[in-house]
Design an enzyme around this catalytic site. Structure first.
Site, PDB file in Angstrom:
ATOM      1  N   SER A   1       0.989  -1.302   0.059  1.00 22.48           N
ATOM      2  CA  SER A   1      -0.174  -0.006  -0.142  1.00 22.48           C
ATOM      3  C   SER A   1       0.787   1.296   0.077  1.00 22.48           C
ATOM      4  O   SER A   1       1.651   1.524  -1.003  1.00 22.48           O
ATOM      5  CB  SER A   1      -1.135   0.072   1.006  1.00 22.48           C
TER       6      SER A   1
ATOM      7  N   ASP B   1      -8.169  -5.443  -6.236  1.00 21.16           N
ATOM      8  CA  ASP B   1      -7.919  -4.126  -5.475  1.00 21.16           C
ATOM      9  C   ASP B   1      -8.136  -3.029  -6.234  1.00 21.16           C
ATOM     10  O   ASP B   1      -7.610  -3.031  -7.548  1.00 21.16           O
ATOM     11  CB  ASP B   1      -6.177  -4.092  -4.954  1.00 21.16           C
TER      12      ASP B   1
ATOM     13  N   HIS C   1      -6.030  -6.087  -1.994  1.00 27.45           N
ATOM     14  CA  HIS C   1      -5.076  -5.102  -1.547  1.00 27.45           C
ATOM     15  C   HIS C   1      -4.085  -5.849  -0.661  1.00 27.45           C
ATOM     16  O   HIS C   1      -2.943  -5.485  -0.791  1.00 27.45           O
ATOM     17  CB  HIS C   1      -5.928  -4.045  -0.780  1.00 27.45           C
TER      18      HIS C   1
END
Length: 416
Positions: free
Chosen positions: A156, A338, A396
């Site tokens: 991330s 994601d 994600h």
């Protein structure tokens, strides 16, 4: 006495998991700035394979301001937390093939803390300086890991941390190569917002979440977003660029921005239920075994480090990556579900990298990846030191939904 507290190390064997081989675990703090009394927390799991020769992975979770322990107990660590706060073994833990070091960074994330509020990091350079101080202390304290190949992984917003810290190590090693860095990996990373924000509309459109008119609306907003980033006005940029997200969510509904195959429910922070992990890590017995300050409170993500670093959001470490590719292996991977840091954006910024093999990488054939013989698990493109992978069925937090494929990817990357 207080200074000793800052470097307390807890060495334990995890024994409360039935039918599990005990794994050496280290945890505690290292002081990275005496002036501000800044202390980074870590949790280390020795490899279950060959700890004396297996590489060392340093893991960073993004946010910014989220704890790496979330990954340790939800994604790729040796244990998951059950609803009754017991632990169950993860058969696809990354410490099956590597020694894994989870660090709560930046200061204020997870169990890490700083006494003087001026010590919160406001730039990637400050974060890298603190991580470098931490890592050199860790390797000095445990020299048997100091010569192992080191790989820095992150997820991330760690798309900012990982290249920045890797480049910081590279610069330090120019004088004397003291850290054996071999590679870096960015999972579902936010590396270059200037490029990646342009993928939010097309990704949603390709998944049937937008009609053509809504897509065109996001394209207009993206042009405004790029102009705002160029202006250097953070407040204006945040407002304009976030309009892209707002428009998509207005048309597409309350979907999980980290996994478009799911709905995000209001009672779930970050669209996931982390209640068991939060409760487990805040148990007095857990904190005692980790060597954590008794009055510490663990949260998935913390507001103070987020607020301190967030003005760095629209900056990008992408200019470091060509130099890193000259010296180290680089892996970029994404779960295909994601949205917020999707594979389209990662594909775009990797294709635009200004390095000597840009054309060769872009023209290299894509390979189909398989697990269990004939089950398609993803796709990979590689040339020289750069590899890009998409993991099917993953979000994600790719190791959670695609654990077998993610472990195979890691093993392939770190073991050549």
């Amino acid at each position: 006495m207080m200074k000793l507290l800052f470097i307390i190390i807890s060495i334990i064997f995890v024994i409360n998991v039935s039918n599990s081989t005990p794994t050496l675990q280290l945890s505690g703090y290292f002081n990275v700035n005496e002036t501000t009394n800044a202390n980074l927390f870590y949790l280390f799991y020795e490899s279950q394979n060959s700890p004396s020769t297996d590489p060392l992975i340093l893991w960073l979770t993004g946010g910014p301001g989220c704890s790496s322990l979330m990954a340790a107990f939800y994604e790729n660590g040796p244990y998951f937390v059950n609803d009754n706060l017991t632990l169950s073994e993860n058969p696809n833990s990354w410490n099956m093939v590597a020694n894994v070091l989870y660090v709560d960074s930046p200061l204020g994330a997870g169990f890490s803390y700083v006494v003087d509020s001026d010590g919160y990091s406001t730039t990637e350079t400050e974060i890298s300086e603190n991580l470098y101080s931490f890592l050199t202390q860790f390797l000095s304290k445990y020299p048997k890991y100091s010569k192992l190949p080191l790989y820095i992984f992150g997820e991330s917003y760690a798309g900012h941390y990982v290249p920045s810290f890797s480049y910081y190590i590279y610069q330090k090693n120019l004088g004397l190569a003291t850290i054996n860095l071999k590679g870096l990996a960015i999972g579902n990373g936010m590396v270059d917002p200037y490029i990646q924000y342009g993928s939010l509309g097309p990704f949603a459109y390709a998944h049937g979440m937008l009609d053509i008119n809504a897509l065109k609306e996001t394209e207009g907003l993206y042009e405004s977003c790029q102009q705002a980033i160029d202006s250097g006005d953070y407040n204006m940029t945040t407002q304009i660029c976030n309009n892209i997200m707002d428009i998509v969510q207005e048309y597409a509904g309350n979907f999980n921005v980290y996994d478009v195959s799911k709905t995000c429910y209001p009672n779930e922070p970050l669209c996931y239920n982390f209640t068991a992990i939060i409760d487990y890590l805040n148990l007095a017995s857990t904190k005692q075994s980790f060597g954590v300050l008794p009055n510490s409170t663990w949260n998935v993500c913390s507001t103070q480090p987020y607020s301190a670093i967030i003005r760095d959001w629209f900056n990008t470490p992408i200019n470091y990556i060509p130099t890193l590719l000259e010296n180290y292996k680089v892996l970029v991977y994404n779960g295909n579900y994601d949205w917020i840091c999707n594979f389209l954006g990662s594909t775009e910024w990797t294709s635009q990298l200004k390095w000597k093999y840009n054309q060769e990488f872009n023209n290299s054939p894509r390979k189909i990846l398989y697990i269990n013989g004939n089950t398609i698990s993803g796709y990979s493109q590689s040339y020289d030191n750069l590899t890009m992978q998409v993991l099917l069925g993953a979000s994600h937090m790719a190791p959670r939904e695609a654990p077998v494929a993610a472990l195979a990817m890691v093993e392939s990357f770190i073991q050549n």
